[in-house]
Design an enzyme around this catalytic site. Structure first.
Site, short mmCIF file in Angstrom:
data_model
loop_
_atom_site.label_atom_id
_atom_site.label_comp_id
_atom_site.label_asym_id
_atom_site.label_seq_id
_atom_site.Cartn_x
_atom_site.Cartn_y
_atom_site.Cartn_z
CB CYS A 165 11.13 -0.61 -9.28
SG CYS A 165 10.63 -2.27 -8.77
CG ASP A 219 4.58 -0.06 -8.67
OD1 ASP A 219 5.50 -0.25 -9.48
OD2 ASP A 219 4.76 0.10 -7.45
N GLY A 236 0.74 -1.25 0.00
CA GLY A 236 0.00 0.00 0.00
C GLY A 236 0.77 1.30 0.00
N GLY A 237 2.07 1.29 -0.28
CA GLY A 237 2.83 2.53 -0.26
C GLY A 237 2.27 3.58 -1.20
CE LYS A 238 5.04 3.16 -6.82
NZ LYS A 238 5.64 2.04 -6.06
CG ASP A 267 -0.68 -7.39 -4.78
OD1 ASP A 267 -0.03 -6.43 -5.25
OD2 ASP A 267 -0.22 -8.54 -4.69
#
Length: 394
Positions: free
Chosen positions: A335, A282, A214-216, A234
């Site tokens: 990334c 992402d 959940g960072g973004k 997810d």
């Protein structure tokens, strides 16, 4: 622990890390923590010294060594004090023997060298393994940047993200009251920029398709002023389960979590198909942009695994395209610094979904790479990311 015993402990840990990389086991940090949990005799200085040896050896060896001893001997060839500890002392490593395997020094595995984005040349390779800085994102739902800076006089603003603060190495962010209150989150500056690339606004329906822990998602909720709806999904139950405490700490109430079945994602998202204002993908990737933080992931990647990741990324992009409403936005990020996961993936997707229009990204930093932008440790001081954005016709 004696200095020689520390070297032997590092060798034992490297053996575990090499085997985990070969078999898909736990990450290096996890293995190190487990190792010392059963060795209470090791003090804090011992643990720190062993950890430093382990990561120095990992960073030096781009190719996965056969044995931890080979990795440590490679490091010792460049350090006279270290090679002297291979003397057979009690609890220390056996003496070096002529002809014994020694890991070669390299940054990038040989099979990957020609697969990087052309922007990432040989001169940029060393920066891929430099120590990553500690960046915080200020949560605008709870604090202003200036307020947080006043409480963290050792911090400096991040060069590119208006919400970021950079702290010195070793700062215990998660022990600070600002973290416990939800005023800040640990998040690399590059990740902060990716959330801003989504341009999510109040009242929107936003899908974070590969939300992980959940960072973004948290960053998107702050951009939306906690008004609207975010579906954070997810396929990894373990990662998704770690999100709820973070949401509560950050004061975020607009997030709905959904567990997805791999390759059947649209079944769980059928009710929002064709309705999303913004979809962020992402995607799972090689992680070549985060070697600064997890250098042993170089040892886990294989041509076969990379091929599977590229296929999965293409699939997730197609899922995301089905969720967009007319006029909606799709943001793709990895990334990774590899061409086939970055501009190559975006180019193929753009041809496959020709009704979508590529959009320029209004983020600071990075360089143009095909229809997207590439951020790299050497050029931008962030983790490495590729990001691209498309708009659906109305």
């Amino acid at each position: 622990m004696t200095p020689a015993a520390r070297v032997q402990a590092a060798i034992e840990l490297l053996d575990e890390i090499i085997e985990a990389a070969r078999s898909g086991g736990a990450a290096a940090d996890t293995l190190i923590a487990r190792y010392f949990k059963t060795r209470r005799y090791a003090g804090s200085k011992d643990r720190r010294a062993v950890r430093e040896l382990v990561y120095r050896a990992i960073r030096r060896s781009g190719e996965r060594p056969a044995l931890g001893r080979a990795a440590m001997l490679g490091l010792a060839q460049e350090d006279e004090a270290l090679i002297a500890l291979f003397d057979g002392a009690p609890h220390g490593p056996a003496p070096f023997e002529a002809g014994e395997a020694i890991a070669d020094a390299s940054v990038v595995p040989a099979w990957l060298r020609d697969r990087f984005d052309p922007l990432v040349d040989e001169a940029e390779f060393p920066a891929l393994l430099e120590r990553a800085p500690l960046d915080l994102r200020v949560n605008r739902l709870k604090a202003f940047v200036d307020e947080v800076r006043a409480e963290l006089p050792e911090s400096v603003p991040t060069p590119l993200s208006p919400l970021g603060l950079r702290l010195p190495e070793g700062f215990a962010a998660e022990d600070h009251p600002l973290w416990h209150s939800g005023a800040v989150e640990v998040q690399d500056e590059g990740s902060q920029l990716l959330s801003q690339a989504a341009a999510a606004k109040r009242g929107m329906l936003v899908v974070d398709l590969c939300a992980g822990a959940g960072g973004k998602t948290l960053a998107l909720a702050a951009e939306m002023a906690n008004e609207g709806r975010i579906v954070a999904s997810d396929a990894d139950r373990s990662r998704l389960s770690r999100m709820q405490p973070r949401l509560e700490r950050a004061g975020v109430t607009i997030v709905e979590q959904r567990l997805l079945n791999p390759m059947r994602e649209l079944e769980a998202l059928a009710d929002i198909r064709g309705k999303a204002d913004v979809v962020l993908v992402d995607a799972p990737c090689s992680g070549t942009g985060t070697w600064r933080r997890n250098p042993e992931t170089r040892w886990r990647l294989t041509p076969e695994r990379l091929s599977r990741l590229v296929n999965l990324q293409a699939h997730l992009l197609d899922v995301a395209a089905e969720l967009m409403k007319p006029g909606g936005t799709l943001v793709y990020a990895v990334c990774s610094l590899l061409a086939e996961e970055g501009f190559g993936q975006a180019e193929v997707f753009g041809r496959r979904r020709s009704a979508l229009v590529s959009e320029a990204l209004d983020i600071s930093g990075g360089r143009a790479s095909g229809s997207g932008r590439l951020l790299t440790p050497a050029h931008d001081g962030t983790d490495g990311f590729f990001v691209a954005r498309w708009k659906a016709s109305c």
